[in-house]
Design a protein around this motif. Structure first.
Motif, short mmCIF file in Angstrom:
data_model
loop_
_atom_site.label_atom_id
_atom_site.label_comp_id
_atom_site.label_asym_id
_atom_site.label_seq_id
_atom_site.Cartn_x
_atom_site.Cartn_y
_atom_site.Cartn_z
N ASP A 78 0.80 -1.23 0.00
CA ASP A 78 0.00 0.00 0.00
C ASP A 78 0.84 1.29 0.00
OD1 ASP A 78 -2.19 -1.61 0.05
OD2 ASP A 78 -2.56 -1.42 2.20
N TYR A 79 2.12 1.18 0.31
CA TYR A 79 2.97 2.37 0.36
C TYR A 79 3.37 2.86 -1.03
CZ TYR A 79 3.83 1.65 5.40
OH TYR A 79 3.70 1.50 6.75
N PHE A 80 3.34 1.94 -2.01
CA PHE A 80 4.01 2.24 -3.28
C PHE A 80 3.05 2.58 -4.41
CE2 PHE A 80 7.05 -0.14 -0.76
CZ PHE A 80 8.14 0.70 -0.87
N ASP A 81 3.41 3.68 -5.11
CA ASP A 81 2.65 4.13 -6.28
C ASP A 81 3.19 3.50 -7.55
OD1 ASP A 81 1.03 6.51 -5.02
OD2 ASP A 81 3.08 6.75 -4.29
N LEU A 82 4.38 2.90 -7.47
CA LEU A 82 5.05 2.37 -8.65
C LEU A 82 5.82 1.11 -8.29
CD1 LEU A 82 6.11 3.16 -11.67
CD2 LEU A 82 8.17 3.90 -10.45
N LEU A 83 5.68 0.07 -9.10
CA LEU A 83 6.49 -1.14 -8.95
C LEU A 83 6.99 -1.52 -10.34
CD1 LEU A 83 7.63 -3.62 -7.44
CD2 LEU A 83 5.39 -4.73 -7.74
N VAL A 84 8.30 -1.36 -10.54
CA VAL A 84 8.91 -1.69 -11.84
C VAL A 84 9.88 -2.86 -11.62
CG1 VAL A 84 10.41 -0.87 -13.70
CG2 VAL A 84 8.67 0.65 -12.73
N ILE A 85 9.63 -3.95 -12.36
CA ILE A 85 10.41 -5.18 -12.21
C ILE A 85 11.12 -5.46 -13.53
CG2 ILE A 85 10.28 -7.65 -11.69
CD1 ILE A 85 7.66 -7.03 -10.15
N SER A 86 12.45 -5.58 -13.47
CA SER A 86 13.24 -5.69 -14.70
C SER A 86 12.79 -6.86 -15.57
CB SER A 86 14.73 -5.84 -14.35
OG SER A 86 14.94 -7.01 -13.60
N GLU A 87 12.39 -7.95 -14.94
CA GLU A 87 11.94 -9.14 -15.67
C GLU A 87 10.79 -8.79 -16.62
OE1 GLU A 87 10.56 -13.72 -14.64
OE2 GLU A 87 10.60 -12.23 -13.05
N GLN A 88 9.92 -7.86 -16.20
CA GLN A 88 8.76 -7.50 -17.02
C GLN A 88 9.10 -6.44 -18.06
OE1 GLN A 88 6.05 -6.40 -13.84
NE2 GLN A 88 5.16 -8.43 -13.79
N VAL A 89 10.07 -5.58 -17.73
CA VAL A 89 10.45 -4.51 -18.67
C VAL A 89 11.36 -5.06 -19.77
CG1 VAL A 89 11.53 -2.21 -18.86
CG2 VAL A 89 10.27 -2.83 -16.80
#
Length: 223
Positions: free
Chosen positions: A135-146
């Motif tokens: 709930d703290y995070f507005d963004l989650l970027v994971i290299s595996e997906q990018v």
């Protein structure tokens, strides 16, 4: 608050990542007593793969499967199955690092928070849910997906776009790895904070904006 966005690495920045304990638990579930000598052999394969992954030479899937190839043969199972079992074990032993919750509490509402991680999707999502950090995070970027890993400029550009293109000078990147987190952040135009809790020598060519040994120190700086 000096920053509109504060971005964090995940492993060894917000969460403990004890690979030996995770492997020990995972292999115990396969009826094997995994020991320090086994871990040394595993790391001989694993560490160079991570360098190749961060350099864009291999994919996340290649890393995940290659590191378990010798064990898959011994246990008559697949590399993918062992990797899944390892991710589950790591999720089971996951703990936030000291000061992580206090830091996030102190920042909530003052800046937007995000995670940019080279860790793998399965583990990141489970950990965020189990620790109550999601709930703290507005963004989650994971290299595996990018499809690219830090320090590649493209993962930071992708993140900026997802963030609505804020001024990079009003973004702080926090991480424990000088090569991937700090150099990557500097190249993207961010301020950086090296969370050097393992007291490593500073690389000559990398100068973070801040360096802290604890997350409490960072909380004080940002206040």
């Amino acid at each position: 608050m000096k920053y509109d966005w504060i971005l964090f690495d995940a492993d060894e920045t917000l969460f403990s990542f004890d690979a030996f304990k995770g492997l020990e638990l995972m292999f115990s579930r396969h009826g094997i007593a995994f020991n320090e000598a086994d871990f040394i052999e595993y790391e001989k394969i694993n560490r160079p793969l991570w360098v190749q992954y961060q350099n864009g030479e291999i994919s996340a899937a290649e890393l995940q499967q290659t590191r378990f190839r010798p064990w898959a043969k011994k246990l008559n199972t697949t590399e993918q199955q062992l990797n899944d079992d390892f991710m589950n074990a790591m999720a089971d032993i996951c703990k936030p690092l000291p000061g992580a919750k206090s830091l996030l509490d102190s920042l909530k509402g003052k800046a937007k928070l995000g995670i940019i991680t080279n860790g793998f999707t399965a583990l990141q999502r489970i950990r965020l849910e189990r620790t109550g950090f999601a709930d703290y995070f507005d963004l989650l970027v994971i290299s595996e997906q990018v499809g690219v890993a830090k320090p590649d400029r493209r993962i930071f550009d992708y993140s900026l776009e997802k963030m609505g293109n804020p001024d990079p000078s009003r973004v702080l990147m926090v991480g424990d790895n000088p090569q991937s987190d700090i150099l990557g952040g500097i190249n993207a135009g961010f301020d950086t904070c090296w969370f050097n809790h393992q007291n490593q020598p500073q690389p000559e060519n990398i100068t973070p904006t801040y360096q802290v040994a604890t997350l409490i120190e960072l909380e004080k700086i940002l206040e």
